[in-house]
Design a protein around this motif. Structure first.
Motif, PDB file in Angstrom:
ATOM      1  N   VAL A   1      -7.134   4.564   8.155  1.00  0.00           N
ATOM      2  CA  VAL A   1      -6.515   4.797   6.862  1.00  0.00           C
ATOM      3  C   VAL A   1      -5.028   4.552   7.023  1.00  0.00           C
ATOM      4  O   VAL A   1      -4.384   5.138   7.888  1.00  0.00           O
ATOM      5  N   ILE A   2      -4.513   3.660   6.193  1.00  0.00           N
ATOM      6  CA  ILE A   2      -3.092   3.338   6.239  1.00  0.00           C
ATOM      7  C   ILE A   2      -2.505   3.675   4.883  1.00  0.00           C
ATOM      8  O   ILE A   2      -2.954   3.156   3.863  1.00  0.00           O
TER       9      ILE A   2
ATOM     10  N   GLY B   1       5.670  -6.163  -2.364  1.00  0.00           N
ATOM     11  CA  GLY B   1       5.269  -7.450  -1.829  1.00  0.00           C
ATOM     12  C   GLY B   1       4.323  -7.370  -0.648  1.00  0.00           C
ATOM     13  O   GLY B   1       4.353  -8.225   0.215  1.00  0.00           O
ATOM     14  N   ILE B   2       3.488  -6.357  -0.577  1.00  0.00           N
ATOM     15  CA  ILE B   2       2.533  -6.231   0.526  1.00  0.00           C
ATOM     16  C   ILE B   2       1.348  -7.125   0.246  1.00  0.00           C
ATOM     17  O   ILE B   2       0.858  -7.192  -0.876  1.00  0.00           O
ATOM     18  N   GLN B   3       0.867  -7.786   1.288  1.00  0.00           N
ATOM     19  CA  GLN B   3      -0.293  -8.660   1.125  1.00  0.00           C
ATOM     20  C   GLN B   3      -1.250  -8.411   2.269  1.00  0.00           C
ATOM     21  O   GLN B   3      -0.854  -8.319   3.417  1.00  0.00           O
ATOM     22  N   ILE B   4      -2.533  -8.299   1.924  1.00  0.00           N
ATOM     23  CA  ILE B   4      -3.572  -8.160   2.932  1.00  0.00           C
ATOM     24  C   ILE B   4      -4.518  -9.320   2.713  1.00  0.00           C
ATOM     25  O   ILE B   4      -5.089  -9.473   1.643  1.00  0.00           O
ATOM     26  N   GLY B   5      -4.688 -10.142   3.701  1.00  0.00           N
ATOM     27  CA  GLY B   5      -5.577 -11.291   3.562  1.00  0.00           C
ATOM     28  C   GLY B   5      -4.804 -12.600   3.584  1.00  0.00           C
ATOM     29  O   GLY B   5      -3.602 -12.646   3.836  1.00  0.00           O
TER      30      GLY B   5
END
Length: 196
Positions: free
Chosen positions: A63-64, A71-75
């Protein structure tokens, strides 16, 4: 020992014979036999062995928590260039009117800012950087006015510049900043408007 078989009369429907159907013999389809037959146990066990239950596996989850971020991006990131480019800035050459605008000491008025703000494109943040605004200040102008649009963010930035730096708020300085930041079309349009 003698077995006594009694004839039972009932209005209920007969149930199928119990046990293995191959053992039932002497069944006359015309005569219903309601006698109870002895049960013969099946030598092969019909009960299936229960399968062993799988052992529970240990599952872990990370868990984060991310707060106060932008501007966070995952992927993966995919960029598509569909050919919608602005005019290259090299096509606009310095004319006599533009050179005259660069030397102008006319104070920047609200009307000038409104006119220029409508012609500044996607690289409007470069204007703020050339006017010595920090990235945070430029981003704040955008966040405060993003519901209205970029035009309003540019207007507020230039208005703030004229109020906080009135000694440098001349059309010549504004034109140079626009030119250096790649916004040459607004400079060309402003020179034609000012020097008719």
């Amino acid at each position: 020992m003698s077995s006594i078989i009694e004839e039972v009369v009932t209005d209920a429907c007969p149930s199928p014979p119990r046990g293995d159907p191959e053992e039932v013999t002497n069944v006359d389809p015309e005569v219903e036999d309601f006698t109870e037959k002895p049960r013969v146990s099946d030598p092969s066990p019909t009960r299936q062995k229960s399968k062993p239950k799988p052992k529970p596996t240990n599952t872990y989850a990370n868990v984060i928590n991310i707060s106060n971020s932008n501007g966070i991006q995952i992927g993966s990131t995919y960029t598509f260039n569909l050919g919608n480019k602005e005019k290259p800035t090299e096509n606009i050459m310095k004319t006599d009117k533009i050179m005259q605008l660069f030397e102008s000491r006319i104070p920047v008025e609200r009307e000038h800012i409104m006119y220029v703000a409508t012609h500044i494109g996607s690289n409007w943040k470069g204007v703020g950087k050339h006017l010595n605004y920090s990235d945070g200040q430029i981003e704040q102008f955008y966040e405060d006015n993003k519901e209205i649009g970029v035009k309003e963010a540019v207007f507020q930035l230039l208005l703030d510049w004229t109020r906080n730096d009135p000694d440098q708020a001349f059309l010549g300085r504004l034109a140079k900043v626009l030119w250096e930041s790649g916004n040459r079309d607004p400079v060309r349009r402003l020179s034609k408007k000012i020097f008719v």
